[in-house]
Design an enzyme around this catalytic site. Sequence first.
Site, mmCIF file in Angstrom:
data_model
loop_
_atom_site.group_PDB
_atom_site.id
_atom_site.type_symbol
_atom_site.label_atom_id
_atom_site.label_comp_id
_atom_site.label_asym_id
_atom_site.label_seq_id
_atom_site.Cartn_x
_atom_site.Cartn_y
_atom_site.Cartn_z
ATOM 1 N N GLY A 10 0.823 -1.213 0.000
ATOM 2 C CA GLY A 10 0.000 0.000 0.000
ATOM 3 C C GLY A 10 0.851 1.254 0.000
ATOM 4 O O GLY A 10 2.083 1.191 -0.088
ATOM 5 N N PHE A 11 0.189 2.378 0.113
ATOM 6 C CA PHE A 11 0.902 3.658 0.018
ATOM 7 C C PHE A 11 1.932 3.811 1.146
ATOM 8 O O PHE A 11 3.150 3.864 0.895
ATOM 9 C CB PHE A 11 -0.127 4.798 0.017
ATOM 10 N N ILE A 12 1.489 3.826 2.391
ATOM 11 C CA ILE A 12 2.452 3.991 3.489
ATOM 12 C C ILE A 12 3.304 2.728 3.608
ATOM 13 O O ILE A 12 4.520 2.791 3.807
ATOM 14 C CB ILE A 12 1.733 4.315 4.824
ATOM 15 N N TYR A 147 -15.721 2.766 10.740
ATOM 16 C CA TYR A 147 -14.266 2.709 10.537
ATOM 17 C C TYR A 147 -13.554 3.256 11.774
ATOM 18 O O TYR A 147 -12.595 2.660 12.277
ATOM 19 C CB TYR A 147 -13.902 3.519 9.290
ATOM 20 N N LYS A 151 -11.056 1.005 14.209
ATOM 21 C CA LYS A 151 -9.674 1.371 14.533
ATOM 22 C C LYS A 151 -9.509 1.526 16.047
ATOM 23 O O LYS A 151 -8.476 1.156 16.611
ATOM 24 C CB LYS A 151 -9.288 2.664 13.812
#
Length: 323
Positions: A10-12, A147, A151
């Site tokens: 993924g991005f990070i 969401y 988290k």
Amino acid sequence: MTILVTGGAGFIGSHLVEYLLVETGESVLVLDDFSTGREGSLPDSNRLELVDGDVCDQESIEDLVERSKSVYHLAAAVGVEKVVDEPLDSLRTNVEGTRYVLDAAAADGTPVFVASSSEVYGKSTAIPFGEDDDRVIGPTSVPRWGYANAKALDEFYALAHHDENDLPVVIGRFFNTVGPRQIGEYGMVIPTFVEQALDDDPITVYGDGTQTRTFMHVHETVEAVHELMNEPEANGRVFNIGSSDSVSINDLAQRVKNLTESESTIEHVPFEEAFDEDFEEPDHRQPDITRLRDTLGWTPDSDLDRILEDVIAERRDDVEVSS
Ligand code: UDP
């Protein structure tokens, strides 16, 4: 033994993998289901092993964690659009997947970094948000808050493992993070604005554009994550990971337009047109980064134009390569 990065394509995640390969000299094992990650994001390295799989596959998670000396758990359903459009998938990945990772890590006492989100603060107006502040969450009829709660549940679960089983854990609440390779497809504002500006399409500011956000360069984000995992004082704690400099979305749109020298107009789109009637978002979001600064001894670079230039340069290169 290797370092496991879930969501490593993924991005990070992909920036973290790159950083770990360079900085640690260790081998890195990536688990990703390529729902939002891309294989092309990962560097070529004989110290990198890629597993295409689901973080909710408990048996496979147990195997991968057993092979690892530390775990960076970044696999999650991300992006407001995705979370709103596919709430079931988002809840499943973010609740079940994290539980399997933490349970497996607890079996061997393997240190885990848990990627959480500034979304856990919900629509709190107590700016800046401190890690121990109250959370202000909307109704269950609005998927976004599912969401936020998923988290938060991940955090509770990680902290409970720390308290009851001495599991070494660090929890990072990522605020808006930006940099090369982030895609606009899931609604993230900076890649969206940059793509619109480079195409001379209207730049779509949602609402009246007075809402504010802070943006941290992903290179600094992954450095902070790695340093926190190696800092004994961070064990068992929650950290805001973000920049403390706020910008309004109107100002952001104008800066992107200026830096790209674009002909785009800036258009305001009502939230109910961009999303559903019941869409909600925080007006202002800014982290208190005292804890991060005291623990790491540094704070993120606040030069937003530099971050934007980095993203713009990458998009320009992409356009040149594909044309
Ligand atoms: N936004 C916008 N236009 C877009 C995408 C996003 O005005 O095309 C706004 C969005 O409403 C929010 C901010 O930009 O106020 C940041 O959005 P993003 O989805 O990147 O992150 P969020 O902070 O909502 O998680």
